[in-house]
Design an enzyme around this catalytic site. Structure first.
Site, PDB file in Angstrom:
ATOM      1  N   HIS A  79       7.148   6.353   1.274  1.00 44.54           N
ATOM      2  CA  HIS A  79       6.571   7.483   0.814  1.00 44.54           C
ATOM      3  C   HIS A  79       7.956   8.559   1.024  1.00 44.54           C
ATOM      4  CE1 HIS A  79       2.279   6.307   1.667  1.00 44.54           C
ATOM      5  NE2 HIS A  79       2.754   5.479   2.534  1.00 44.54           N
TER       6      HIS A  79
ATOM      7  N   GLY B  90       0.956  13.401   8.068  1.00 48.66           N
ATOM      8  CA  GLY B  90      -0.015  14.700   8.039  1.00 48.66           C
ATOM      9  C   GLY B  90      -1.273  14.409   8.405  1.00 48.66           C
ATOM     10  N   GLU B  91      -1.471  13.229   9.138  1.00 48.26           N
ATOM     11  CA  GLU B  91      -2.849  12.997   9.543  1.00 48.26           C
ATOM     12  C   GLU B  91      -3.119  13.703  10.858  1.00 48.26           C
ATOM     13  OE1 GLU B  91      -1.823   9.019   9.067  1.00 48.26           O
ATOM     14  OE2 GLU B  91      -2.419   8.880   7.027  1.00 48.26           O
TER      15      GLU B  91
ATOM     16  N   TYR C  75      -4.874   7.459  -1.311  1.00 47.66           N
ATOM     17  CA  TYR C  75      -5.882   6.471  -0.557  1.00 47.66           C
ATOM     18  C   TYR C  75      -7.320   6.790  -1.243  1.00 47.66           C
ATOM     19  CZ  TYR C  75      -3.259   5.682   3.913  1.00 47.66           C
ATOM     20  OH  TYR C  75      -2.463   5.178   4.569  1.00 47.66           O
TER      21      TYR C  75
ATOM     22  N   HIS D  15      -4.148  -0.405   0.247  1.00 47.16           N
ATOM     23  CA  HIS D  15      -3.750  -0.222   1.778  1.00 47.16           C
ATOM     24  C   HIS D  15      -5.126  -0.736   2.402  1.00 47.16           C
ATOM     25  CE1 HIS D  15      -3.313   2.421   5.561  1.00 47.16           C
ATOM     26  NE2 HIS D  15      -4.789   2.039   5.501  1.00 47.16           N
TER      27      HIS D  15
ATOM     28  N   HIS E 261      -0.258  -3.936   4.448  1.00 48.87           N
ATOM     29  CA  HIS E 261      -0.369  -4.066   5.617  1.00 48.87           C
ATOM     30  C   HIS E 261      -1.265  -5.241   6.058  1.00 48.87           C
ATOM     31  CE1 HIS E 261       0.896   0.302   4.801  1.00 48.87           C
ATOM     32  NE2 HIS E 261      -0.467   0.761   4.460  1.00 48.87           N
TER      33      HIS E 261
ATOM     34  N   ARG F 283      -1.311  -6.766   9.769  1.00 49.41           N
ATOM     35  CA  ARG F 283      -1.591  -5.295  10.846  1.00 49.41           C
ATOM     36  C   ARG F 283      -2.479  -6.136  11.848  1.00 49.41           C
ATOM     37  NH1 ARG F 283      -3.563  -0.783  10.007  1.00 49.41           N
ATOM     38  NH2 ARG F 283      -3.335  -0.463   7.805  1.00 49.41           N
TER      39      ARG F 283
ATOM     40  N   ASP G  42       6.876   0.924   4.304  1.00 48.19           N
ATOM     41  CA  ASP G  42       6.305   2.065   4.355  1.00 48.19           C
ATOM     42  C   ASP G  42       6.976   3.363   4.978  1.00 48.19           C
ATOM     43  OD1 ASP G  42       3.645   3.307   4.333  1.00 48.19           O
ATOM     44  OD2 ASP G  42       3.008   2.519   6.055  1.00 48.19           O
TER      45      ASP G  42
ATOM     46  N   SER H  86       4.045   8.186   9.138  1.00 45.07           N
ATOM     47  CA  SER H  86       4.276   8.692  10.427  1.00 45.07           C
ATOM     48  C   SER H  86       3.786   7.615  11.169  1.00 45.07           C
ATOM     49  CB  SER H  86       3.244  10.093  10.457  1.00 45.07           C
ATOM     50  OG  SER H  86       1.837   9.686  10.290  1.00 45.07           O
TER      51      SER H  86
END
Ligand code: ZN
Length: 379
Positions: A66, A72-73, A133, A198, A227, A230, A288, A292
């Site tokens: 990114h 920003g979530e 997204y 994603h 991901h 995960r 990634d 954040s």
């Protein structure tokens, strides 16, 4: 007047082991590779870089960064900053694929393209995905097809979120439309036109991709889910997806909380996938970077957020070799040759005459980064 760079006496990893040899670089390209090159009679200014038998490898290709800033979530104060070129160069990354992410409201493709061009001014190669997204896709020019056909840096779509509360819960028909637009735009523009997906932690995993590819003529290889390490359930689903002809991506940046929650470290996931028979050409790792990463205290309260480190990609290449027994050529391929091929970047991810001069020199013992060359320039 250009300068000829003569990289002398390297252990060549193309990424396959290719013995001791030299590499000549000019105009940002690799001119020649092999033992005993003698450029000194050409009458061109030549700069010698002694490799001293260390490992000369392709510059890393990071398939998800990114670089315009992610996150920003958790409110505006949780937006992450853009990536500095120095951070990529210090991490051995010479090529990046950038994407928006959750935030397609305060972030834009125009800004992402501007960031890509700023990185390019430092010799780095930065590509951009259209969409975000959510669906319907946000675009630069008004359509996915136009973006991919007309904007040189735009090579695919993503990350589109599935199995995640932050996505727009698309149906199969909606995804089929998106993938077909990406495919046609890619055909017109000579791009891969893939869809980076994603995948969140909902139990459905990759089922929606399978459903879409079974109901419409959307090849399974059109998707590149990320991901996939995960949790163990999604990892197993990913291995099945590879057996069905797909490709998968493992995320290298992580936190202790994510690992405690079941995430498989990317280096380990790579080793397990190879041991299960997955071909390296359909496995990739990405950082990634600048997403954040949250840190929580013992009671689960958010303490801080920090940008996901792009340096985690090289760290996992090294960990795959030193801790998980993956061959250096496979570990390098997962972060160079494979993502370059998956994203259709024909001059990236390998060391050969005619390709871009994107190289890293790794210490032959520790695999520590000694220098990075991006576009023929030492970073
Ligand atoms: Zn993601």
């Amino acid at each position: 007047m250009t300068e000829l760079l003569w990289i002398r006496d390297a252990q060549l990893m193309t990424p396959e082991p290719a013995g001791r040899g030299d590499v000549l670089v000019a105009f940002g390209r690799i001119l020649a590779v092999g033992p005993g090159l003698r450029p000194d009679g050409l009458g061109v200014a030549t700069r010698v870089l002694e490799a001293d038998g260390h490992l000369l490898c392709p510059g890393l290709v990071d398939g998800l960064v990114h670089f315009g800033g992610g996150g920003g979530e958790g409110g505006f104060e949780t937006r992450m900053p853009p990536l500095a070129a120095e951070s990529a160069l210090a991490a051995g990354v010479t090529t990046m694929v950038g994407a928006l992410g959750t935030d397609d409201v305060t972030r834009s493709h125009a800004d992402l393209l501007a960031c890509a061009r700023a990185l390019a001014a430092r010799g780095l190669s930065a590509y951009v995905l259209t969409g975000s997204y959510q669906l319907p896709p946000v675009t630069l020019t008004g359509s996915v097809r136009r973006d991919l056909a007309l904007v040189p840096e735009m090579i695919g779509v993503g990350e589109v979120a599935i199995a995640d509360h932050r996505g727009s819960q698309p149906g199969a028909a909606e995804l089929a439309r998106l993938a077909s637009d990406a495919r046609v735009g890619g055909m017109l523009g000579g791009k891969s036109g893939k869809v980076l997906v994603h995948v969140g932690d909902a139990a459905e995993g990759l089922a929606l991709l399978r459903e879409t590819s079974s109901r419409w003529p959307v090849p399974i290889a059109q998707w590149h889910p990320t991901h996939v390490n995960r949790n163990p359930r999604l990892f197993e689903d990913g291995l099945a997806f590879v057996r069905e002809g797909g490709s998968i991506d493992f995320t290298t940046s992580t936190t202790p909380d994510m690992l405690a929650g079941g995430e498989i470290p990317a280096a380990r996931a790579l080793a397990l996938a190879l041991a299960a028979g997955a071909p390296i050409a359909r496995l990739s790792m990405s950082s990634d970077g600048q997403a954040s990463l949250p840190h929580f205290d013992a009671s689960g309260r958010l303490l801080s957020l920090e940008p996901a480190p792009i340096a985690s990609l090289l760290a996992d290449v090294v960990a795959a070799v030193l801790q998980h027994g993956v061959s250096l050529s496979d570990a390098l391929a997962a972060a160079s040759t494979s993502p370059a091929a998956i994203w259709g970047l024909r001059r990236k991810g390998r060391i050969a005459a005619g390709l871009d001069a994107d190289l890293v020199l790794l210490d032959r013992n520790s695999l520590a980064l000694r220098w990075t060359m991006a576009g023929g320039r030492i970073g």
